[in-house]
Scaffold this motif. Sequence first.
Motif, short mmCIF file in Angstrom:
data_model
loop_
_atom_site.label_atom_id
_atom_site.label_comp_id
_atom_site.label_asym_id
_atom_site.label_seq_id
_atom_site.Cartn_x
_atom_site.Cartn_y
_atom_site.Cartn_z
N ALA A 137 -3.82 -40.98 38.85
CA ALA A 137 -2.94 -40.23 37.95
C ALA A 137 -3.05 -38.74 38.21
CB ALA A 137 -3.29 -40.56 36.50
N TRP A 138 -4.27 -38.26 38.43
CA TRP A 138 -4.46 -36.84 38.75
C TRP A 138 -3.71 -36.46 40.02
CZ3 TRP A 138 -6.00 -32.88 36.01
CH2 TRP A 138 -6.88 -33.04 34.93
N ALA A 155 -1.24 -26.22 42.95
CA ALA A 155 -2.49 -25.75 43.57
C ALA A 155 -3.62 -25.73 42.54
CB ALA A 155 -2.28 -24.35 44.15
N ALA A 156 -3.31 -25.30 41.32
CA ALA A 156 -4.34 -25.31 40.27
C ALA A 156 -4.80 -26.73 39.97
CB ALA A 156 -3.78 -24.65 39.00
N THR A 157 -3.86 -27.67 39.95
CA THR A 157 -4.22 -29.08 39.69
C THR A 157 -5.11 -29.64 40.79
OG1 THR A 157 -2.13 -29.44 38.50
CG2 THR A 157 -3.28 -31.39 39.34
N ALA A 162 -10.43 -31.30 43.10
CA ALA A 162 -11.50 -31.18 44.09
C ALA A 162 -12.84 -30.93 43.43
CB ALA A 162 -11.16 -30.06 45.07
N ARG A 163 -12.84 -30.17 42.34
CA ARG A 163 -14.10 -29.93 41.61
C ARG A 163 -14.48 -31.12 40.75
NH1 ARG A 163 -11.28 -25.18 40.55
NH2 ARG A 163 -11.06 -25.76 38.34
N TRP A 178 -3.82 -31.51 49.99
CA TRP A 178 -2.64 -31.12 49.23
C TRP A 178 -2.75 -29.65 48.78
CZ3 TRP A 178 2.01 -33.27 48.40
CH2 TRP A 178 2.17 -34.61 48.77
N LEU A 179 -3.95 -29.20 48.52
CA LEU A 179 -4.14 -27.80 48.14
C LEU A 179 -3.71 -26.88 49.29
CD1 LEU A 179 -5.23 -25.74 46.08
CD2 LEU A 179 -7.51 -26.06 47.10
#
Length: 552
Positions: A137-138, A155-157, A162-163, A178-179
């Motif tokens: 979902a993320w 990009a924020a998502t 990643a964190r 994807w970032l």
Amino acid sequence: MYIKRALYILLALTVCVMASVSCSTKKNTAASRFWQSFNTRYNVYFNGAQAYIEGEKSKVQGHKDNYTEFLPVFLVGNEKSRTSGKSSFETAITKCQKAIALHSIKRRPVVSASKRKTPKMKAYLQRKEYNPFLKNAWLMMGRAQFEKGDFLEAAATFSYIARLYAAEPAVAAEANQWLARCYTQVKWYYDAEDALKRMRRDTIQRATLREADATQADLLLRQERFEEALPYLERAARYAKGSFRQARLYYLLGQVQHHLGQSQQAYKSLQKCIRKSPPFELSFNARILQTEVLADQRGMGKKMIGKLRRMARSDNNKEYLDQVYYAIGNIYLTQGDTAAAIAAYEKGRAGSTRNGIEKGVLLLRLGQVYWDQRRFDKAQPCYTEAIGLLDKTREDYEEITRRSKVLDKLVPYTSAVYLQDSLQALSRMSEADRNAAIDRVIEALKKKEAEERKARRDSAAQARAEENGQVAGGGNMNKPNNSNAQQAATGNKAWYFYNPMVVTQGKQDFVRLWGKRKNEDNWRRSNHTVVKMDDHEGFDYAADDSLQNVSG
């Protein structure tokens, strides 16, 4: 009997309540993880995934490439295609947000102190999210934001993913890939390279690695590092999902190889594009580019020109004559035959029916040829018309505009010089040569007038046929007006006077029909000394009206 049935129902409800409480997100057990994962996958996520698929379909159907430039690796790279499927992607984002809010398990599982903690168990306990399906979902939420064109939000998502999933290298690697894609779209190239480096340090799945090839190719192509981009672009085209995406990437690969002078490889890549049975426009442009690629080889130019002329005679390609003759002109230009190139460009100019970017590029090339030959009177209308057809985002748009303004001021003086030179040359000729020159001008004028009359007759016949068809079909309620047709051609749905491209085209059509007129009262009159008065006042006059001349 009724009491027993009531007891059974009450018992079932009690069991369901107890099960739901035991499977709450506030608890982290095998049962709660299974239940929340199952509920996420087959309830909220499923609906979001269906909306995402619909958004992708809408984007493919509404996408229109500009084949006069390098194609973008991703459809969202075309600014005009970003709004396609927007509502579906927003629905997918909403569903993913709901899944995350309802089914996230942040509580760590209870582990017996006496139980030995293996490295695998330690890595598991370092996780920040314990719903095993919620990562999907993320990731889908980030992809939907990207496809919608909200690159910074996406990009924020992905940075957060990643964190959040740092303890799951495969998920973190996909998020970083994807970032990098998001950073590339906003031209943050250093950050994109850094994200790709972090991705390669993680455990990479094969699917993620193949998607990363497309991301790396996009990054390098935007920096004009064409040779470095080739191997990534080749792998991206080979493993791309879907025949349409594969065909686009093979066409782009052919463009890059042609740019680098690799004619044989470019021809093969374009042939692979055609074999994927893409939409007609993509297939047509691939065949056009193939002729230009082969024309670079010695002795193949004449053969490719013949092939293009056969394409021009085909009824299927009537709407694309500007592109066909543009390619013919380019081949002639590479052979040094400027006169033949100009003739081809002029045919494409006359045969164009779409008035799109392709015609703008043709006019720009024709204007450049005239400019180099110092035939400024012919270059000026080319630049004037091209400005209204080209996109303002072009890197050379400011230079094109500046050159057009220079020509507007220069041409009246150069035209006067040419006229005086021609008159003086005629005066120095013998009478026989002078009469012959005059006869040639008269013949050319008669030919031009005959062609114009034929064009008017054909246009009138077509208009009558369309009118008859509309009457037979129930009126002309569905007939679009000219402004709507122009707006549809340019892809801009703004009101007419808020659309600079359509306004410029309207000005050009006016000048083509009436010439340059001052913005004043009675602008139609070529003779302002004649004033029209009412017939009942007894004035007998002949109004010197240019409109009458045109209509006659």
